[in-house]
Design an enzyme around this catalytic site. Structure first.
Site, mmCIF file in Angstrom:
data_model
loop_
_atom_site.group_PDB
_atom_site.id
_atom_site.type_symbol
_atom_site.label_atom_id
_atom_site.label_comp_id
_atom_site.label_asym_id
_atom_site.label_seq_id
_atom_site.Cartn_x
_atom_site.Cartn_y
_atom_site.Cartn_z
ATOM 1 N N ARG A 183 -9.731 -1.674 13.181
ATOM 2 C CA ARG A 183 -9.538 -0.358 12.569
ATOM 3 C C ARG A 183 -8.745 0.536 13.508
ATOM 4 O O ARG A 183 -7.884 1.296 13.085
ATOM 5 C CB ARG A 183 -10.890 0.287 12.218
ATOM 6 C CG ARG A 183 -10.740 1.763 11.807
ATOM 7 C CD ARG A 183 -12.012 2.367 11.265
ATOM 8 N NE ARG A 183 -13.205 2.044 12.018
ATOM 9 C CZ ARG A 183 -13.555 2.603 13.187
ATOM 10 N NH1 ARG A 183 -12.778 3.510 13.753
ATOM 11 N NH2 ARG A 183 -14.668 2.252 13.777
ATOM 12 N N TYR B 158 4.837 12.970 -7.956
ATOM 13 C CA TYR B 158 4.003 11.856 -8.380
ATOM 14 C C TYR B 158 2.638 12.376 -8.846
ATOM 15 O O TYR B 158 2.031 13.231 -8.190
ATOM 16 C CB TYR B 158 3.859 10.874 -7.224
ATOM 17 C CG TYR B 158 2.797 9.823 -7.414
ATOM 18 C CD1 TYR B 158 2.756 9.038 -8.563
ATOM 19 C CD2 TYR B 158 1.838 9.609 -6.438
ATOM 20 C CE1 TYR B 158 1.781 8.080 -8.739
ATOM 21 C CE2 TYR B 158 0.862 8.639 -6.597
ATOM 22 C CZ TYR B 158 0.834 7.883 -7.756
ATOM 23 O OH TYR B 158 -0.142 6.934 -7.916
ATOM 24 N N ASP C 30 8.451 13.169 1.008
ATOM 25 C CA ASP C 30 8.119 11.856 0.459
ATOM 26 C C ASP C 30 9.441 11.138 0.192
ATOM 27 O O ASP C 30 10.206 11.511 -0.695
ATOM 28 C CB ASP C 30 7.314 12.024 -0.834
ATOM 29 C CG ASP C 30 6.807 10.705 -1.385
ATOM 30 O OD1 ASP C 30 7.475 9.664 -1.157
ATOM 31 O OD2 ASP C 30 5.772 10.696 -2.077
ATOM 32 N N LYS D 258 6.195 0.292 -2.626
ATOM 33 C CA LYS D 258 7.399 0.345 -3.444
ATOM 34 C C LYS D 258 8.560 -0.387 -2.762
ATOM 35 O O LYS D 258 8.471 -1.577 -2.526
ATOM 36 C CB LYS D 258 7.727 1.803 -3.768
ATOM 37 C CG LYS D 258 6.513 2.632 -4.251
ATOM 38 C CD LYS D 258 5.804 2.053 -5.446
ATOM 39 C CE LYS D 258 4.833 3.011 -6.117
ATOM 40 N NZ LYS D 258 3.697 3.470 -5.292
#
Length: 407
Positions: free
Chosen positions: A77, A130, A202, A227
């Protein structure tokens, strides 16, 4: 910033010593984008000589005595070699000092907002974004006592007017999702910095191959690596890239403390995907341009939204700050919402599905799918809108499919 203030531990201590990337953008200075994409973070394995970094599918690491960490790794982590490799790659591609990889794009956004904001703060968000980003602000962040307001980020004066004494960030998507709006990154950086706030961009629709927000003055770049960065519809991930080392350390502390990190295999898939980003984006852009030009003359189409078209209101700015215009095309259909839904249903090569940026072409109805969460808000999208993620198939086949879907 001191360890006492951030709560970070120093190397050799446990629970939070996130190793920094093992190489920085300076190592790749002067190389072309495609060269950087293939080599940054892709150091051959020193044990076997494998030219592709291995997947370190491991949760913990042997310590040489209490607190004696090999290579700075203690628990995956906090840090993992495969994740460090993709973070190095992403930082180099965006021209940033530090990149952080997350389990999803929204996990990256969540970490950024929790790092930046406190109760009483304010964020300016775009009037076209978005749906998941809007939901995060409207349904989650607002419960922390954080305020937000909407502005047309294509108009720097409107953004300036929306900034308040409590504003901590201006949030931008360019090109925007799903209306393909264009914002002038350099102009907005000037507006934001004059007010003492950060500019967040973004860059998911453009990718770093087509657009470099940090070089234009942005403070933070956000990606859904699901994406174009991954590019094959087989991974979910997100990333933040920054230019300020201290802010990168703050983000890394929150990433470790909150835990929504990219797993080793997902990191490896994104690292695999970025190697072909340049050639894919060239083909995506070429195919999208041909489809947009066809749609512009189709009798059933009332409006085409693609920044590569000369009549797009953001065309000149896009041409200035982008290498090409990307693979996303939206258009509005004569006959309203039901007609748009029928177009989506009739497509055959274009797969009806959410997401975008894969090698295969996708079609969707934003109002009922990706942007349903924005219904009834200032970000609600038109019911007659269809969004295409144009893949890298034969352009002639894609054009024929869209034509038959339109009827």
């Amino acid at each position: 910033m001191s360890d006492a203030h951030t709560g970070r531990t120093t190397p050799g201590h446990t629970d939070g010593a996130t190793p920094a990337p093992h190489a920085g953008p300076a190592e790749h200075a002067g190389h072309g984008f495609e060269t950087v994409a293939i080599h940054a973070g892709n150091t051959p394995d020193p044990t076997t000589g494998a030219v592709v970094p291995p997947i370190y599918q491991v949760s913990t690491y042997k310590q040489d005595g209490v607190g004696g960490l090999r290579g700075g790794y203690e628990y995956s982590r906090s840090g993992n070699p495969t994740r460090a490799a993709v973070e190095e790659n992403l930082a180099a591609l965006e021209g940033g000092r530090r990149a952080l990889a997350f389990a999803s794009g929204l996990a990256a956004e969540d970490c950024l907002l929790r790092t930046l904001l406190s109760p009483g703060d304010h964020v300016v968000i775009p009037n076209d974004a978005y749906g998941g980003t809007f939901r995060l602000f409207a349904k989650v962040v607002s419960r922390w006592g954080v305020a937000w307001s909407v502005a047309d980020t294509g108009d720097p004066a409107a953004v300036r007017a929306a900034i308040t004494p409590h504003t901590k960030a201006v949030w931008v998507e360019t090109p925007s999702n799903p209306l393909l709006g264009i914002s002038d990154i350099a102009a907005l950086a000037g507006v934001a910095h004059a007010a003492g706030v950060k500019l967040v961009v973004d860059n998911t629709f453009a990718s770093p191959y087509l657009q470099q927000p940090l070089a234009l003055g942005a403070d933070v770049v956000v990606h859904s690596t699901t994406k174009y960065m991954g590019g094959h519809s087989d991974v979910v991930g997100g990333a933040l890239v920054v230019v300020d080392d201290a802010f990168g350390d703050e983000l890394a502390f929150h990433q470790n403390a909150m835990g929504a990190v990219a797993g080793p295999f997902d990191s490896w898939l994104v690292l695999r995907g970025t190697k072909t980003l340049g050639v894919r984006m060239d083909r995506h852009s070429e195919n999208a341009t041909r489809i947009a030009e066809m749609l512009s003359s189709h009798p059933r189409v009332t409006e085409v939204l693609y920044p590569g078209l000369p009549d797009h209101p953001g065309h000149e700015i896009a041409a200035k700050q982008m290498k090409a215009f990307g693979g996303m095309v939206s258009f509005r259909v004569d006959g309203g919402e039901q007609a748009a839904v029928e177009v989506c249903d009739r497509a055959r090569i274009f797969t009806l599905g959410e997401s975008l940026g894969g090698v295969e072409s996708l079609i969707e109805h934003p109002g009922r799918m990706t942007h349903a969460s924005a219904a009834g808000s200032a970000l609600e999208v038109p019911g007659d809108l269809v969004r295409l993620s144009v893949g890298i198939e034969s352009a002639d086949d894609l054009i024929a499919d869209v034509k038959q879907a339109l009827g």
